[in-house]
Design an enzyme around this catalytic site. Structure first.
Site, PDB file in Angstrom:
ATOM      1  CB  CYS A  84      42.351  42.272  35.988  1.00  0.00           C
ATOM      2  SG  CYS A  84      42.497  41.536  37.619  1.00  0.00           S
ATOM      3  CG  HIS A  85      45.978  43.895  39.077  1.00  0.00           C
ATOM      4  ND1 HIS A  85      45.102  42.865  39.305  1.00  0.00           N
ATOM      5  CD2 HIS A  85      46.313  44.384  40.294  1.00  0.00           C
ATOM      6  CE1 HIS A  85      44.908  42.739  40.612  1.00  0.00           C
ATOM      7  NE2 HIS A  85      45.636  43.654  41.230  1.00  0.00           N
TER       8      HIS A  85
END
Length: 192
Positions: free
Chosen positions: A112-113
């Site tokens: 994800c991030h």
């Protein structure tokens, strides 16, 4: 799938605000395969999760970052969430901890991030990765060949886009941990 990971040590580097399932799902997969997992954080006692749109569970910190040595671990896991990577990427100790794994060719799994922290190492030029779409441009600007796939593996670096990719992410993460240290090449080593 999970052969040869029993007894291997994995550091989950995180701050408050990690996306809950992006830490708990890979952690459970690693533990079920026999790996030893430690949550490493600048926080002293516990870290608090984010669950989609609200604060959720708290997990104990196994090792405070100042006391953790990256050489003691076989793999680094970076969960996402919006708040967590934003804090780790501005912490010089977090950056140095992650950089060690890239320099040594040890497996790194980021979802994800999570790859935002890796951008700060300056060691992503030429790598093929994926991520949450909102940080695509950040990764491209760091020299990454960004692709939109559920899981991407590049010389021990495992990346995925979001929680919907966790099954594929966990499988590849375990495979890379089983493979162990990968050969490092000049392009992935920070230049002085």
């Amino acid at each position: 799938m999970a052969k040869n990971v029993a007894g291997k040590k994995v550091a989950i580097l995180t701050e408050n605000g990690f996306e809950e399932v992006e830490l708990t799902s890979p952690m459970n997969a690693l533990e079920q395969a026999g790996a030893i997992v430690e949550i490493v954080s600048p926080q002293k006692e516990k870290v608090k999760a984010w669950d989609q749109d609200h604060w959720s569970i708290e997990l104990p910190v196994d090792k405070q970052l100042n006391d953790a040595k990256p050489e003691d671990y076989d793999m680094l896991l970076l969960p996402g969430g919006v708040l967590n990577p934003d804090k780790t990427r501005t912490n010089e100790d977090c950056i140095a901890f992650a950089q060690y794994f890239l320099e040594q060719g040890k497996p790194v799994a980021a979802i994800c991030h999570g790859p935002q922290l890796l951008i700060e190492t300056g060691m992503l030029d030429g790598r093929t990765m994926t991520s949450y779409p909102s940080i695509k441009t950040d990764l491209i600007n760091a020299g990454v060949n960004w692709v939109d796939q559920e899981v991407v593996v590049d010389n021990g670096l495992v990346t995925s886009r979001s929680p919907k990719d966790l099954e594929a992410f966990n499988k590849k993460m375990l495979e890379e941990l089983a493979e162990g240290t990968h050969a490092t090449t000049g392009q992935f080593t920070k230049h002085a």
